[in-house]
Design an enzyme around this catalytic site. Structure first.
Site, PDB file in Angstrom:
ATOM      1  N   CYS A   1      -4.816  -3.055  -3.335  1.00 41.24           N
ATOM      2  CA  CYS A   1      -4.522  -4.256  -2.569  1.00 41.24           C
ATOM      3  C   CYS A   1      -4.148  -3.912  -1.124  1.00 41.24           C
ATOM      4  CB  CYS A   1      -3.393  -5.041  -3.216  1.00 41.24           C
ATOM      5  SG  CYS A   1      -3.869  -5.909  -4.718  1.00 41.24           S
TER       6      CYS A   1
ATOM      7  N   HIS B   1      -1.047  -9.261  -0.224  1.00 41.99           N
ATOM      8  CA  HIS B   1       0.215  -9.760  -0.756  1.00 41.99           C
ATOM      9  C   HIS B   1       1.373  -8.951  -0.190  1.00 41.99           C
ATOM     10  CE1 HIS B   1       1.169  -6.521  -3.711  1.00 41.99           C
ATOM     11  NE2 HIS B   1      -0.130  -6.440  -3.878  1.00 41.99           N
TER      12      HIS B   1
END
Length: 231
Positions: A201, A186
């Site tokens: 992430c 992301h």
């Protein structure tokens, strides 16, 4: 996907935008640091990287250039000192640039899976390939810090949410593509070299995250390998 599953995804370690690592007691990102007159242990290497005269001596101009680099990438303390954190970021940048357009030269990311997103933790790079053909990248990424490492191995994109928001940290995670529990590709609004890293992430620039969103789909393979420096 149900709300319960979404909460479970977030609880497994979703990345948040967090304050950069503070390397001095009491220092905060908002502080206006003074410029040091001391030469650091990596003075000559840092001078060379920044295109400064390489003499191993700290000048006011050297300090200004080093501080500008530190501020750009969220390195603290930002006092213009040529220390290990600053040089570590520069050294990683040099290694990333040396890869060029052949990120899978060592053949570590599988070439028998068709379209696959590869993540090299050691070099903090990611790219998309189809067999042996490079489709997009490589691009610099920001993966999990010590204690929140991005997990290695072969995964699959299992859930995509273009406008995802972390319910733990209450921060947006645009173009989220989850591939291992709460770990996802992301975009974030900080430098890809901002230490110490994410909460697991694979952080990307908005440009890269949008491109990954357009190129990948649910069920596509993701391969994560290597080890992030400092973990």
């Amino acid at each position: 996907m149900g709300d319960l599953r979404k909460r479970g995804v977030v609880a497994l370690g979703v990345t948040a935008l967090v304050a950069p690592l503070t390397l001095a007691i009491g220092a905060t990102p908002a502080q206006a640091a003074s410029c040091t007159t001391s030469a650091g242990p990596y003075q000559k290497k840092v001078e060379k990287f920044l295109g400064r005269p390489v003499d191993g001596k700290q000048s006011a101009a050297d300090c200004k250039a080093i501080r500008a680099f530190q501020n750009k990438h969220g390195i603290r303390p930002n006092i213009g000192y040529a220390g290990p954190v600053t040089w570590g970021v520069m050294d990683l940048m040099n290694k990333q640039r040396a890869v060029g357009k052949n990120p899978n030269k060592a053949g570590k990311c599988p070439t028998n899976k068709g379209r696959i997103a590869c993540v090299n933790l050691t070099l903090q790079l990611s790219w998309i390939q189809d067999g042996k053909k490079l489709v997009y990248g490589p691009v610099p990424v920001r993966t999990g810090r010590n204690g929140y490492e991005t997990r290695t191995g072969l995964k699959k994109v299992y859930w995509r949410n273009k406008n995802h928001v972390s319910t733990i940290y209450n921060v947006p995670m645009p173009y989220s593509q989850f591939f291992d529990g709460g770990q996802a590709f992301h975009s974030v609004g900080v430098s890809m070299w901002n230490p110490p890293g994410s909460h697991g992430c694979v952080n990307m620039t908005k440009t890269a995250a949008k491109k990954y969103w357009s190129l990948l789909k649910k069920g596509d393979d993701v391969y994560v390998y290597g080890r992030k420096p400092g973990t």
